[in-house]
Design a protein around this motif. Sequence first.
Motif, PDB file in Angstrom:
ATOM      1  N   PRO A 445       0.818  -1.222   0.000  1.00 18.25           N
ATOM      2  CA  PRO A 445       0.000   0.000   0.000  1.00 18.25           C
ATOM      3  C   PRO A 445       0.851   1.271   0.000  1.00 18.25           C
ATOM      4  O   PRO A 445       0.445   2.294  -0.539  1.00 18.25           O
ATOM      5  N   ARG A 446       2.039   1.182   0.574  1.00 22.07           N
ATOM      6  CA  ARG A 446       2.918   2.361   0.609  1.00 22.07           C
ATOM      7  C   ARG A 446       3.336   2.756  -0.810  1.00 22.07           C
ATOM      8  O   ARG A 446       3.269   3.934  -1.192  1.00 22.07           O
ATOM      9  N   ARG A 447       3.737   1.779  -1.613  1.00 21.66           N
ATOM     10  CA  ARG A 447       4.118   2.098  -2.992  1.00 21.66           C
ATOM     11  C   ARG A 447       2.910   2.539  -3.806  1.00 21.66           C
ATOM     12  O   ARG A 447       3.029   3.382  -4.697  1.00 21.66           O
ATOM     13  N   ALA A 448       1.748   1.981  -3.504  1.00 20.58           N
ATOM     14  CA  ALA A 448       0.533   2.404  -4.199  1.00 20.58           C
ATOM     15  C   ALA A 448       0.230   3.869  -3.915  1.00 20.58           C
ATOM     16  O   ALA A 448      -0.119   4.638  -4.822  1.00 20.58           O
ATOM     17  N   ALA A 449       0.368   4.283  -2.663  1.00 24.34           N
ATOM     18  CA  ALA A 449       0.123   5.678  -2.310  1.00 24.34           C
ATOM     19  C   ALA A 449       1.097   6.600  -3.034  1.00 24.34           C
ATOM     20  O   ALA A 449       0.706   7.653  -3.570  1.00 24.34           O
ATOM     21  N   ARG A 450       2.360   6.214  -3.065  1.00 22.33           N
ATOM     22  CA  ARG A 450       3.359   7.045  -3.740  1.00 22.33           C
ATOM     23  C   ARG A 450       3.045   7.170  -5.234  1.00 22.33           C
ATOM     24  O   ARG A 450       3.159   8.248  -5.831  1.00 22.33           O
ATOM     25  N   THR A 451       2.626   6.068  -5.859  1.00 16.31           N
ATOM     26  CA  THR A 451       2.278   6.098  -7.280  1.00 16.31           C
ATOM     27  C   THR A 451       1.127   7.062  -7.542  1.00 16.31           C
ATOM     28  O   THR A 451       1.135   7.827  -8.514  1.00 16.31           O
ATOM     29  N   LEU A 452       0.126   7.066  -6.670  1.00 18.57           N
ATOM     30  CA  LEU A 452      -1.039   7.938  -6.849  1.00 18.57           C
ATOM     31  C   LEU A 452      -0.672   9.409  -6.629  1.00 18.57           C
ATOM     32  O   LEU A 452      -1.118  10.291  -7.369  1.00 18.57           O
ATOM     33  N   ILE A 453       0.135   9.677  -5.620  1.00 18.07           N
ATOM     34  CA  ILE A 453       0.545  11.070  -5.355  1.00 18.07           C
ATOM     35  C   ILE A 453       1.325  11.612  -6.542  1.00 18.07           C
ATOM     36  O   ILE A 453       1.065  12.726  -7.033  1.00 18.07           O
ATOM     37  N   ASP A 454       2.267  10.814  -7.030  1.00 16.19           N
ATOM     38  CA  ASP A 454       3.085  11.264  -8.158  1.00 16.19           C
ATOM     39  C   ASP A 454       2.256  11.384  -9.437  1.00 16.19           C
ATOM     40  O   ASP A 454       2.490  12.280 -10.259  1.00 16.19           O
ATOM     41  N   VAL A 487       0.161   9.778   4.623  1.00 20.58           N
ATOM     42  CA  VAL A 487      -1.201  10.278   4.802  1.00 20.58           C
ATOM     43  C   VAL A 487      -1.196  11.800   4.821  1.00 20.58           C
ATOM     44  O   VAL A 487      -2.005  12.459   4.147  1.00 20.58           O
ATOM     45  N   ARG A 488      -0.275  12.399   5.569  1.00 19.89           N
ATOM     46  CA  ARG A 488      -0.207  13.861   5.649  1.00 19.89           C
ATOM     47  C   ARG A 488       0.145  14.471   4.292  1.00 19.89           C
ATOM     48  O   ARG A 488      -0.408  15.495   3.882  1.00 19.89           O
ATOM     49  N   GLU A 489       1.088  13.823   3.574  1.00 20.18           N
ATOM     50  CA  GLU A 489       1.484  14.355   2.272  1.00 20.18           C
ATOM     51  C   GLU A 489       0.310  14.332   1.293  1.00 20.18           C
ATOM     52  O   GLU A 489       0.052  15.322   0.584  1.00 20.18           O
ATOM     53  N   ALA A 490      -0.406  13.184   1.228  1.00 21.16           N
ATOM     54  CA  ALA A 490      -1.548  13.097   0.314  1.00 21.16           C
ATOM     55  C   ALA A 490      -2.650  14.064   0.709  1.00 21.16           C
ATOM     56  O   ALA A 490      -3.260  14.719  -0.145  1.00 21.16           O
ATOM     57  N   ALA A 491      -2.912  14.173   2.018  1.00 22.04           N
ATOM     58  CA  ALA A 491      -3.957  15.094   2.474  1.00 22.04           C
ATOM     59  C   ALA A 491      -3.580  16.536   2.183  1.00 22.04           C
ATOM     60  O   ALA A 491      -4.431  17.356   1.773  1.00 22.04           O
TER      61      ALA A 491
END
Length: 900
Positions: A445-454, A487-491
């Motif tokens: 899930p960590r890599r998934a979050a990074r992919t979505l943010i980028d 979480v903070r970065e995406a928010a």
Amino acid sequence: MLQGRAAECAEIERLVAGARAGAGGAAVIRGEQGIGKSALLDHAAGLAAGALVLRCAGYPPEAEQPFAALDLMLRPVRDLGGPDAERLRAVSESGAAGREEVFTARRAVLSLLRRAGAGRPVLCLVDDAQWLDAASADALVYAARRLGAERVALLAAARDDATFGSSGLAEIRPARLGPDDAAEILRALLPPPARDRVRAEAGGNPAALRLLASCLSSAQRAGRVNPFTFHDGTSPLGGTVQAEAGARLAALPPAARTLLLVAAADDTRDAARITAAAGRLGSTVADLAPAERAGLLRATGLTIGFAHPLVKAVAYHHATTSERRAVHRALADSAGDGEPELRAWHLAAAAVGRRAYVAAELERAGEWSGDRRAYLCYARAAELTADGRTRAHRLAAAARAASQAGLLDGAADLVARAAPLAADPLTRAELAQAEAAVEFERGSPRRAARTLIDGAAPIGGRDPAEAALMLAEAVRCGWHAGDPRLVREAAGALRDVPLPAGSVPAELPRVVDAAVSAARGARVPAGRRHPLPHGPDRRLAASLIPFTDSCETVSRFARDCRDVPGRLPYALQALAHTLIGRGRHREARAAAEEGLRLAGEAGARYRAAHLSCLLGWLAAVEGDEGRCAVLVAEGLEHARAEGIAPTATLGTWALALLDLGAGRHAGALARLEELPEDAPEGGPVASLARQAADRAEAAVRSGRPERAERPLSLLERWARRTSSPGIRALAARCRALLADPATAERHFVDAAELFRRNDSDIYERARTELLYGEWLRRTRRRAEAGKHLGLALKTFEELGARAWGERAKTELSATGARTAERPEKDGGLGRLTHQELQIVRLAAAGASNREIAARLFLSPRTVGNHLYRAYPKLGVRTRVELRRLDLGAPAGTGEWRAAD
């Protein structure tokens, strides 16, 4: 045991056992080609240890040679000598099959078998009896009808239309396999996406299941099968099937062959459609007759189908490529105005090279079809697209649809193919969403979050609404990764997206607020209902789910995800967590087991790991050490390899809870002190609080009360932040454990009252009653202690929490109270398996067997079998009686009121 052949195997076993006991007999296994007759003969041979096995098989080139099969079968007993063996040799060598030779052979075969059976049991096995020479068939049937007191059994296999043994011999007729048995055969042959199509195409014929599976291309094995023509792209069959059916096809008039080819190219079996398309190619309804007489087709007024599923494959590949294209063009031209998808697929099958207009039609069809069909449409459209930019866009759309349908392998393949072509930021953002979905389920899930943010960053100005939804999904992924920084970065990025008024659902600000609170280590309940519609709002609903404590909301989300295969395991996981938070352990287990099965089939390793740990936690509550250890080990392997803190936390907590229930308090404390204290994690709202409560109890029980101070301070802090009665009750319980005798009771009373008033988590309430009862017993207030211990014992027995129940029973016995075996208080629910419980609840709610089967991904027959076994356990005989029982509501239906 042969798959789905228990009854047939039992008949064969009785026949062989009878021969051993001196009660010989015979039977004919009769059925269509590929139904498993030879496999049943092999099963009989496997039972014949210590017996003499005589085998032969019919062979078409020898069908005109008298006594050829007998000569082959009886060679091992010719050495017995005697006049019968000599007479049989004489008639075999003569090559004549007159009346006298046939009578001689009959008597000689029967006599030889009797003599052979005098020394040891004899088993005669005849395969392909329809191709035996007439003289051998006559002699064998004559002997078979007279095997009564001999130690001889004869078992022959023949096709339906064969006359072998047509009168006087018992018959074993294997039926086509049901969906469950067919799926079990395919499980080792195909990945999940292709199984359903092959199962439907094979029609339950075991040979067809295996042969059709072997004919698929690599793309088709991944699920990319033409939804209207199964054999478009498959490899031709070989062997006897091809030869036999091909010979019959070649003997038909050309117009009849054309009609068969149209039927083979159209999986709908619609007679009107098939005859209309065939009419465009010069065939008429009258051309059905030769094919029916040849045993190739079966037609009714509404449908035209093949007599055997493999004949359809031969009919399609027997034609030339140009003939097949002409047929697909005719079927496309015959499609109605409301059938754009069917028309597009037949145009694609008729296309030579890349065709822009066909690709465009497929893309339009994909825009309104469901995720799984959209994936097929977009992927085929991409294959027919010459322009690299457009192809990248269609591949990205296919990848995203595949990920939403839970087809992770297909999505990953499409992402890899599209990535080198994708230059447009919007296309790359779509690829990022598909890649993140695959990464979330199969990896981290960590890599998934990074992919979505980028992926969201470049499109914030061009498509702010899509960027916002991607970042909301990144918040969810970061939450499940247990990474507050992500979480903070995406928010934060979500707050910075310039959203025009009305461009996104009104619920989106709640994701931002929940994310920021989550990053600080707290949760914000989402008590309001939301409709969870299709489209972007459903994606938003998935992003909101980790931040809600509403059982009603999560239950509705699970129900609505029944038609979104890619989301369903996640929805079931969320539902299981929420049900645990309500003390509804049976429903939670049913939801988690279904989710684990679906995740395993989809190759969703993260989801499977988390659900394994969740089921391990439930097994720990039940005191099932072996099951808990296995489940947690499976889950922790992936969680630790990928650094997924919430899943690792859940698994470690399960092992600690197992130790705590078994009285291994020091071990429990050591495990619980390994857990993070304040990180976001994917469990229900009270998970961190419950872990802290367990840690405090383990510390006190192991004689280290000073190590309970830290978890108590955390509980009190969370109790001040939230209005949750459950967390306040846990804090009060821990204060009681550490308090002096003068104040401990007040805290126990507060904790018990909060749990009773909230009426939610009956498991933690029972734990509180147990601790309070133990404290009362130690203060010599046995009568009061018995009351609380009795309540705890009753609840533990209802939950199946055996270890905790034994502890309560021991304490209750120490008060002097009797603890005789209690009658079942749940109406027999505790005797049901988890799947039986799911099925009876749905049946009691009014669902038919077919509806239940669709809901639980079973066959109607399997549902009926489960009900048949469940009724006696519940003391009922009919559905009407079932509806009168208090069975609770089916998990995930949203049809019951939850205490929010």
